[in-house]
Write an enzyme that holds these catalytic residues in place. Structure first.
Site, PDB file in Angstrom:
ATOM      1  N   HIS A  44      12.126  96.381  36.698  1.00 16.54           N
ATOM      2  CA  HIS A  44      11.006  97.174  36.154  1.00 16.54           C
ATOM      3  C   HIS A  44      11.477  97.757  34.831  1.00 16.54           C
ATOM      4  O   HIS A  44      11.972  98.882  34.768  1.00 16.54           O
ATOM      5  CB  HIS A  44      10.622  98.278  37.132  1.00 16.54           C
ATOM      6  N   GLU A  76       8.068  94.042  37.163  1.00 17.27           N
ATOM      7  CA  GLU A  76       7.079  95.094  37.386  1.00 17.27           C
ATOM      8  C   GLU A  76       6.857  95.877  36.108  1.00 17.27           C
ATOM      9  O   GLU A  76       7.777  96.022  35.294  1.00 17.27           O
ATOM     10  CB  GLU A  76       7.571  96.082  38.452  1.00 17.27           C
ATOM     11  N   HIS A 200       9.099 100.073  48.244  1.00 15.08           N
ATOM     12  CA  HIS A 200       9.393 101.466  47.910  1.00 15.08           C
ATOM     13  C   HIS A 200       9.953 102.199  49.126  1.00 15.08           C
ATOM     14  O   HIS A 200       9.283 102.328  50.148  1.00 15.08           O
ATOM     15  CB  HIS A 200       8.193 102.226  47.359  1.00 15.08           C
TER      16      HIS A 200
END
Length: 250
Positions: A44, A76, A200
């Site tokens: 990310h 991401e 997550h």
């Protein structure tokens, strides 16, 4: 078939960035994870490059292409023009679109699909034209009408934000409630032909119960807990531990 494990390398990169030195190596530990059977790698890259640097992206693309063809690269990020140009240059297998503000420490909510359906449709079309699979980051508990917006936008998958479930590590009742919320949203997506990813605050301890509720999940993207466990067990053994928690036969 058990969900694939995508190892998120952000925490490795954050540790590296504490010093102006090339270790720990993001590419090196990515290689170890893939050698241990990880199905892919996730990054990310944020605008301030506080963990993954833009220069890490082509290096990881090269690692997968040269040494692990067939494994997936997932990038991401918030779909700014800079981000879209980055992924168009790297051509990852999957682009997970998140609604983060650039100043956020980490992702902490899914898309407001009702408000952003038009925006996401345009972006998904652009990604699909580039040969990339769009995945949309969504909250558990959203209804089938909102999941249908993700489908209509052109997403190939959704990624369920599992942070609230991960935060219930000391509350079994709340964890069970979140499993059902996540499962209900996953069922809606699955019934529409959307793939389902999860990610997550997932751990070796909380994965089995979630996988029992969502046995058709395609991918789990895991970084923080995996990196923490790697300090105890090493990266190779940690990847194997998470693969077993996902129900993979080693």
């Amino acid at each position: 078939m058990a969900a694939s494990l995508s190892v998120n390398l952000n925490a490795v990169a954050m540790l590296r960035n504490r010093r102006d030195l090339p270790w720990p190596s993001v590419v090196g530990l990515g290689r170890v994870a893939l050698e241990a059977g990880a199905g892919g790698l996730t990054v990310h890259p944020r605008p301030d490059q506080r963990h993954i640097r833009f220069s890490d992206v082509p290096a990881l693309r090269q690692l997968i292409d040269r040494e692990f063809p067939g494994r997936e690269f997932n990038i991401e990020g918030y779909p700014s023009e800079d981000f879209l140009q980055l992924v168009e240059a790297a051509r990852p297998d999957q682009v997970t679109l998140v609604p983060d503000d650039p100043s956020q420490a980490t992702s902490d909510h899914g898309w407001d699909l009702a408000a952003n359906g038009g925006l996401l449709k345009d972006i998904c079309r652009r990604l699909l034209d580039g040969g990339m699979r769009p995945s949309l980051f969504v909250d558990g508990g959203i209804g089938s009408d909102l999941v249908a917006i993700a489908k209509d936008a052109g997403a190939g998958r959704i990624e369920l934000y599992t942070g609230p479930y991960g935060g219930c590590f000391n509350d079994a009742s709340a964890a069970a409630s979140w499993i059902e919320k996540l499962g209900a949203t996953a069922d809606s997506a699955h019934s529409l032909g959307l793939g389902v990813n999860i990610g997550h605050d997932l751990t070796v301890d909380n994965l089995p119960a979630l996988m029992a509720r969502i046995p058709y999940a395609d991918e789990a993207s895991i970084g923080h807990a995996l990196t923490a466990d790697a300090l105890l067990y090493g990266m190779s053994e940690t990847v194997r531990r998470f693969r077993r928690a996902l129900g993979q036969q080693l």
